[in-house]
Design an enzyme around this catalytic site. Sequence first.
Site, short mmCIF file in Angstrom:
data_model
loop_
_atom_site.label_atom_id
_atom_site.label_comp_id
_atom_site.label_asym_id
_atom_site.label_seq_id
_atom_site.Cartn_x
_atom_site.Cartn_y
_atom_site.Cartn_z
N ALA A 1 -6.13 -32.11 -23.44
CA ALA A 1 -7.05 -33.26 -23.28
C ALA A 1 -6.36 -34.61 -23.40
CB ALA A 1 -8.17 -33.16 -24.32
N GLN B 1 -5.35 -26.95 -19.74
CA GLN B 1 -6.60 -26.66 -20.44
C GLN B 1 -7.69 -27.58 -19.93
OE1 GLN B 1 -4.67 -27.34 -24.38
NE2 GLN B 1 -5.58 -25.42 -24.97
N VAL C 1 -10.25 -29.57 -17.29
CA VAL C 1 -11.13 -29.11 -16.20
C VAL C 1 -11.41 -30.23 -15.21
CG1 VAL C 1 -12.20 -27.32 -17.63
CG2 VAL C 1 -13.20 -29.61 -17.60
N HIS D 1 -9.23 -23.19 -18.11
CA HIS D 1 -10.63 -23.33 -18.49
C HIS D 1 -11.53 -23.67 -17.30
CE1 HIS D 1 -9.06 -24.20 -22.82
NE2 HIS D 1 -9.04 -22.93 -22.51
N CYS E 1 -25.92 -15.14 -9.08
CA CYS E 1 -25.34 -14.62 -7.82
C CYS E 1 -23.89 -15.09 -7.61
CB CYS E 1 -26.22 -15.01 -6.64
SG CYS E 1 -26.14 -16.75 -6.19
N CYS F 1 -30.06 -22.65 -8.88
CA CYS F 1 -29.28 -22.24 -7.70
C CYS F 1 -30.16 -22.27 -6.45
CB CYS F 1 -28.73 -20.84 -7.94
SG CYS F 1 -27.91 -20.13 -6.48
N ASN G 1 2.91 -35.12 -28.12
CA ASN G 1 1.56 -35.17 -28.68
C ASN G 1 1.53 -36.13 -29.88
OD1 ASN G 1 -1.13 -34.01 -28.34
ND2 ASN G 1 -0.87 -33.25 -30.42
N ILE H 1 1.46 -40.92 -24.33
CA ILE H 1 1.75 -40.02 -23.20
C ILE H 1 2.00 -40.78 -21.89
CG2 ILE H 1 0.70 -38.23 -21.71
CD1 ILE H 1 -0.63 -37.19 -24.37
#
Length: 244
Positions: free
Chosen positions: A12, A91, A93, A111, A122, A144, A210, A228
Amino acid sequence: MGKPLVAVFSGAGMSTDSGIPDYRGPQGLWRREPDAEKLVTYEYYMADPEIRRRSWLMRAEIGALGARPNAAHLAVAELERGGTPVRVVTQNVDGLHQLAGMPERKVFELHGTARAVVCTACHVRSGMDEALARVAAGEPDPACLACGGILKAATVMFGERLDPVVLGQAMAVAKGCQVFVAVGSTLQVQPAASLAGMASEAGARLIIVNAEETPYDALADEVIREPIGTALPALLTRIAADTH
């Protein structure tokens, strides 16, 4: 001898410069609003229409679809374009690695992706933008269109298993790379976090970028605590020079 394979494992922290909130960090969503975790927990999501309504509103508010790649994403894509073999295991999305120019087939999304939705009945997939447009038009919990089933983001929610195929591909990358850069991840969510240990065990040079300490710092050949957005481009420039 060919150029070494560089694996970039992103969490993240990689996307906070793009305006996407970090869930687990000191200012993360979970710390500010503990109840938010229910919105991305499969069991609660499937059982409670109110949770689903709040979940759709949260997706609209976070605005991940409008996010743009930042300097860190662009640096990874540039390393790949420069001829260094790169694989991204993420990780995240948000799809920002691909938007930055990384080829789809070289990005493994552990993920899933928030850029698509999937029917839980479906399994038909469609675009998240289309689903959010329906929410904006007044459908609080869009069903859906093919079968009327419950729609969810094409992400792995808490309580769901990772896709074994994607996980297998990620493990192969971890075992086969010569350099493994873990960036913006607390390296606490398993089994994804164990890829850092797997790479180190297989003989890869492990570099961790990190702000906070991680459980794998002691194994790392190098730990970088700088922001970063500047640290990763500088590191990848150095890696590119080393591999020429």
